[in-house]
Design an enzyme around this catalytic site. Structure first.
Site, PDB file in Angstrom:
ATOM      1  N   LYS A 106      58.757 -39.153 -26.454  1.00  0.00           N
ATOM      2  CA  LYS A 106      57.697 -38.502 -26.404  1.00  0.00           C
ATOM      3  C   LYS A 106      57.178 -38.160 -25.133  1.00  0.00           C
ATOM      4  O   LYS A 106      57.370 -38.754 -24.231  1.00  0.00           O
ATOM      5  CB  LYS A 106      56.489 -39.489 -27.147  1.00  0.00           C
ATOM      6  N   GLY A 222      42.529 -32.925 -41.059  1.00  0.00           N
ATOM      7  CA  GLY A 222      43.257 -32.002 -40.428  1.00  0.00           C
ATOM      8  C   GLY A 222      43.602 -31.064 -40.936  1.00  0.00           C
ATOM      9  O   GLY A 222      43.902 -30.958 -42.361  1.00  0.00           O
ATOM     10  N   GLY A 224      46.010 -28.369 -39.354  1.00  0.00           N
ATOM     11  CA  GLY A 224      46.934 -27.624 -38.432  1.00  0.00           C
ATOM     12  C   GLY A 224      48.333 -27.627 -38.817  1.00  0.00           C
ATOM     13  O   GLY A 224      48.389 -27.396 -40.114  1.00  0.00           O
ATOM     14  N   ASN A 225      49.101 -27.594 -37.925  1.00  0.00           N
ATOM     15  CA  ASN A 225      50.587 -27.213 -38.218  1.00  0.00           C
ATOM     16  C   ASN A 225      51.248 -28.230 -39.297  1.00  0.00           C
ATOM     17  O   ASN A 225      52.082 -27.755 -40.180  1.00  0.00           O
ATOM     18  CB  ASN A 225      51.612 -27.578 -37.098  1.00  0.00           C
ATOM     19  N   ALA A 226      51.065 -29.577 -39.340  1.00  0.00           N
ATOM     20  CA  ALA A 226      51.430 -30.256 -40.274  1.00  0.00           C
ATOM     21  C   ALA A 226      50.710 -30.298 -41.547  1.00  0.00           C
ATOM     22  O   ALA A 226      51.379 -30.351 -42.628  1.00  0.00           O
ATOM     23  CB  ALA A 226      51.290 -31.799 -39.605  1.00  0.00           C
TER      24      ALA A 226
HETATM   25  P1  NAD Z   1      47.756 -29.447 -34.587  1.00  0.00           P
HETATM   26  O1  NAD Z   1      47.280 -29.366 -33.412  1.00  0.00           O
HETATM   27  O2  NAD Z   1      48.302 -27.991 -35.159  1.00  0.00           O
HETATM   28  O3  NAD Z   1      46.436 -29.669 -35.768  1.00  0.00           O
HETATM   29  C1  NAD Z   1      45.727 -30.882 -35.496  1.00  0.00           C
HETATM   30  C2  NAD Z   1      44.471 -30.931 -36.394  1.00  0.00           C
HETATM   31  O4  NAD Z   1      43.670 -32.055 -36.365  1.00  0.00           O
HETATM   32  C3  NAD Z   1      43.557 -29.720 -36.250  1.00  0.00           C
HETATM   33  O5  NAD Z   1      43.263 -29.140 -37.614  1.00  0.00           O
HETATM   34  C4  NAD Z   1      42.395 -30.139 -35.315  1.00  0.00           C
HETATM   35  O6  NAD Z   1      41.374 -29.498 -35.447  1.00  0.00           O
HETATM   36  C5  NAD Z   1      42.341 -31.504 -36.069  1.00  0.00           C
HETATM   37  N1  NAD Z   1      41.740 -32.495 -35.224  1.00  0.00           N
HETATM   38  C6  NAD Z   1      41.881 -32.867 -33.839  1.00  0.00           C
HETATM   39  N2  NAD Z   1      41.095 -33.675 -33.431  1.00  0.00           N
HETATM   40  C7  NAD Z   1      40.460 -34.118 -34.327  1.00  0.00           C
HETATM   41  C8  NAD Z   1      39.525 -35.169 -34.545  1.00  0.00           C
HETATM   42  N3  NAD Z   1      38.895 -35.835 -33.629  1.00  0.00           N
HETATM   43  N4  NAD Z   1      39.039 -35.351 -36.027  1.00  0.00           N
HETATM   44  C9  NAD Z   1      39.478 -34.527 -36.758  1.00  0.00           C
HETATM   45  N5  NAD Z   1      40.216 -33.779 -36.718  1.00  0.00           N
HETATM   46  C10 NAD Z   1      40.741 -33.428 -35.509  1.00  0.00           C
HETATM   47  O7  NAD Z   1      48.656 -30.608 -34.830  1.00  0.00           O
HETATM   48  P2  NAD Z   1      49.915 -31.083 -35.933  1.00  0.00           P
HETATM   49  O8  NAD Z   1      50.911 -30.514 -35.260  1.00  0.00           O
HETATM   50  O9  NAD Z   1      49.194 -30.676 -37.032  1.00  0.00           O
HETATM   51  O10 NAD Z   1      49.574 -32.729 -35.658  1.00  0.00           O
HETATM   52  C11 NAD Z   1      48.812 -33.506 -36.562  1.00  0.00           C
HETATM   53  C12 NAD Z   1      49.379 -34.900 -36.570  1.00  0.00           C
HETATM   54  O11 NAD Z   1      50.457 -34.874 -37.145  1.00  0.00           O
HETATM   55  C13 NAD Z   1      49.456 -35.522 -35.195  1.00  0.00           C
HETATM   56  O12 NAD Z   1      49.359 -36.862 -35.355  1.00  0.00           O
HETATM   57  C14 NAD Z   1      50.775 -35.148 -35.156  1.00  0.00           C
HETATM   58  O13 NAD Z   1      51.448 -36.119 -34.259  1.00  0.00           O
HETATM   59  C15 NAD Z   1      51.398 -35.345 -36.395  1.00  0.00           C
HETATM   60  N6  NAD Z   1      52.794 -34.889 -36.537  1.00  0.00           N
HETATM   61  C16 NAD Z   1      52.903 -33.480 -36.648  1.00  0.00           C
HETATM   62  C17 NAD Z   1      54.423 -33.026 -36.772  1.00  0.00           C
HETATM   63  C18 NAD Z   1      54.489 -31.591 -36.832  1.00  0.00           C
HETATM   64  O14 NAD Z   1      55.679 -31.193 -37.156  1.00  0.00           O
HETATM   65  N7  NAD Z   1      53.645 -30.729 -36.424  1.00  0.00           N
HETATM   66  C19 NAD Z   1      55.297 -33.990 -37.016  1.00  0.00           C
HETATM   67  C20 NAD Z   1      55.056 -35.046 -37.192  1.00  0.00           C
HETATM   68  C21 NAD Z   1      53.647 -35.598 -37.118  1.00  0.00           C
END
Ligand code: NAD
Length: 418
Positions: A106, A222, A224-226
Site C-alpha cells: 500500500k 460512501g 465512490g468508485n467501490a
Molecule cells: P472514493 O474516493 O472513490 O470514494 C470514497 C467515498 O467515501 C466517497 O463517496 C466519499 O465522499 C466518501 N467519504 C469520504 N470520507 C468520508 C467520511 N468521512 N464519511 C463518509 N463518507 C466519506 O474511494 P473508493 O475507491 O470507493 O474507496 C472506498 C473504500 O473502499 C476505501 O476504504 C477503499 O480502501 C475501499 N476499497 C476500494 C477499492 C476500489 O477498487 N476502489 C477496492 C477495495 C477496497
C-alpha cells in the site's frame, strides 16, 4: 485515533488472533505483524505559480510470501505510516483469501488533491512514482488506485515508470485506462465483486435463493468508485438501497433510492445531499438505521465501540477497508450480527487488478464477459471456502476470513522454509 484503535494495531490483533486459533507457532505472528519493508519519501514539486511544495509519501510492502506486493495508492490529508502499514497487511490477507499469487502493499501521499490543479497532480504523481521506482516493479510490487486516485493517476504512474525503464511496462501498475492496458471491468470490479458476495451472503445467511424474495433493505456509506457499481447492481436486481451517504452527509428514502438518478445528481452537485424526495441524514445516523444490511464503503474506523451497540442491521458487509475497529467487532460478534468482512467482500478489485496484470504480461486482452465470468467464479469460490470454514469451526465471519487467508500465508512461509 488512539494507538489502541489504530488500523495498524487492529490489523496486528487480527493476525495474532488467527495465528493462535490456527494453533500455529508465535513466530508466524512475529513474521507477519510488521511490513517487510516500509519507506517514506519526501519530494519537491513545482506548482503552477512557480512556487515549490514538498510532499511526503509512503510505500509499505507487507509480505511477499505468496508473490509480489500488490496494493493501492491513497491521496488524503490524513495518510500516515500506521494507516499505510495496516492497509498493506490487509492486502496480504485479502490476496490470500481470494487466492491470487500476491502479497500485500500500500502507498499514499499526504495531500488533499482537491486543492491542486490537474497539472500539479500529474507532476506530484510522476515524482512519487519516480521516488518509489526502485521498490516497485511487475515482479516486486504493483500499485493500483485507492481513495482519491483513479485510472488517471495510474496512467501517469505507468508513464513515469516506463520512462525510467526505457520501455513500455503496463504490468507495473493496475487500474490503468483501457487505452494503455487497463482491463475491461476494472472500474466496476470491486462493486461487482461485492455484489456477487452479497448474493452469496443472501443465500447462505438469509436462506434466499432469489435475491428479490427477501425484500432486503440496505444502507450504504460512501458513493465512490467501490460503492457506486455495487449500488447500481443492487438497483438492477430490485434490492432497496434506502440510504446512501458521502463525506458531506446522507440521504434516506424508505421506498428505496433511484441509484442512477442519485449518481447523476451527485455528479452535478458534488454530493448526494439534498437529492429530491429524500430525508437528510448524517453519516452517524446512516450507520444506525433499521435496515437488514449495513454496507460501510467509505473509510476506515466508522463502526466503533461507541456506535456498535446501536447498529440495527443484522448483517454487515464491508466494502471499505477496515471500517470496524476491533473493539466494535467484538461487540457486533457478541450481539450475533453476521459479518462478511472487507478482505472477502471487496476483493473483486484486487482480483481484476490481477487479471489486468496477467493480460499485460500476455499482451493479450480479454473481453468484458470473460473478465466478469472469472470475477464471479472466483468470488463464489472464495465465499464458499469462507462459508465452509465458518460453519465447520462455528466461528464469526471475520475470524473465518482471517483464518482462511492467514493459513495460506503461513503455508507459503513454511514452503519457503520458515
Ligand atoms: P472514493 O474516493 O472513490 O470514494 C470514497 C467515498 O467515501 C466517497 O463517496 C466519499 O465522499 C466518501 N467519504 C469520504 N470520507 C468520508 C467520511 N468521512 N464519511 C463518509 N463518507 C466519506 O474511494 P473508493 O475507491 O470507493 O474507496 C472506498 C473504500 O473502499 C476505501 O476504504 C477503499 O480502501 C475501499 N476499497 C476500494 C477499492 C476500489 O477498487 N476502489 C477496492 C477495495 C477496497
Amino acid at each position: 485515533m488512539d494507538e489502541k484503535n489504530s488500523p495498524y494495531s487492529n490489523a496486528k490483533k487480527q493476525i495474532e488472533r488467527a495465528v493462535k486459533k490456527l494453533g500455529k507457532e508465535k513466530k508466524y505472528y512475529n513474521i507477519l505483524k510488521d511490513p517487510e519493508r516500509f519507506i517514506e519519501v519526501n519530494f519537491p514539486v513545482e506548482m503552477d505559480d512557480g512556487s515549490t511544495k514538498v510532499f511526503k509519501g509512503f510505500r509499505s510492502q507487507h509480505s511477499k510470501a505468496r508473490g509480489p506486493s500488490k496494493g493501492g495508492i491513497r491521496y488524503h490529508p490524513k495518510v500516515n505510516p500506521e494507516e499505510v502499514k495496516a492497509l498493506s497487511i490487509w492486502m496480504t490477507i485479502k490476496a490470500a483469501v481470494i487466492d491470487i499469487p500476491y502479497g500485500g502493499g500500500k502507498g499514499g501521499i499526504i495531500i488533499d488533491p482537491s486543492k491542486f490543479s490537474e497539472s500539479e497532480l500529474k507532476k506530484i504523481t510522476k515524482t512519487y512514482i519516480e521516488k518509489i521506482s526502485e521498490l516497485i516493479g511487475p515482479d516486486k510490487d504493483i500499485p493500483a488506485p485507492d481513495i482519491n486516485t483513479s485510472s488517471r493517476e495510474m496512467g501517469w504512474g505507468f508513464d513515469a515508470y516506463s520512462k525510467i525503464k526505457g520501455k513500455n511496462m503496463p504490468e507495473v501498475i493496475t487500474g490503468k485506462p483501457l487505452e494503455i492496458g487497463g482491463s475491461k471491468l476494472r472500474n466496476e470490479a470491486t462493486g461487482f465483486g461485492a455484489f456477487y458476495t452479497f448474493k452469496n451472503m443472501a443465500s447462505d445467511l438469509m436462506g434466499l435463493e432469489k435475491l428479490e424474495e427477501g425484500n432486503i433493505k440496505v444502507a450504504l456509506q460512501g458513493f465512490g468508485n467501490a460503492a457506486y457499481p455495487f449500488a447500481q447492481k443492487l438497483f438492477e436486481n430490485d434490492i432497496k438501497v434506502v440510504a446512501v451517504s458521502d463525506v458531506k452527509g446522507g440521504v434516506l428514502k424508505e421506498e428505496g433510492l433511484d441509484i442512477p438518478e442519485l449518481k447523476k445528481y451527485a455528479e452535478e452537485n458534488g454530493s448526494v445531499v439534498n437529492f429530491s424526495n429524500t430525508e437528510k441524514i448524517s453519516n452517524k445516523e446512516l450507520l444506525e438505521l433499521d435496515v437488514d444490511v449495513l454496507v460501510p464503503a467509505a473509510i476506515e474506523n466508522v463502526i466503533t465501540k461507541e456506535n456498535a451497540g446501536k447498529v440495527k442491521a443484522n448483517y454487515i458487509m464491508e466494502i471499505a477497508n477496515g471500517p470496524t475497529t476491533s473493539e466494535a467487532d467484538e461487540i457486533l460478534r457478541d450481539r450475533g450480527i453476521k459479518m462478511v468482512p472487507d478482505i472477502l467482500a471487496n476483493s473483486g478489485g484486487v482480483l481484476v487488478s490481477y487479471y489486468e496484470w496477467v493480460q499485460n504480461r500476455q499482451r493479450f486482452y480479454w473481453k468484458k464477459d470473460k473478465v466478469n465470468r472469472r470475477l464471479r467464479d472466483k468470488m463464489n469460490k472464495a465465499y464458499s471456502e469462507f462459508k465452509d470454514l465458518r460453519e465447520s469451526k462455528g466461528i464469526y465471519g471475520r475470524t473465518a476470513a482471517d483464518l482462511l487467508g492467514i493459513k495460506r500465508i503461513i503455508n507459503a512461509l513454511k514452503a519457503r522454509g520458515y
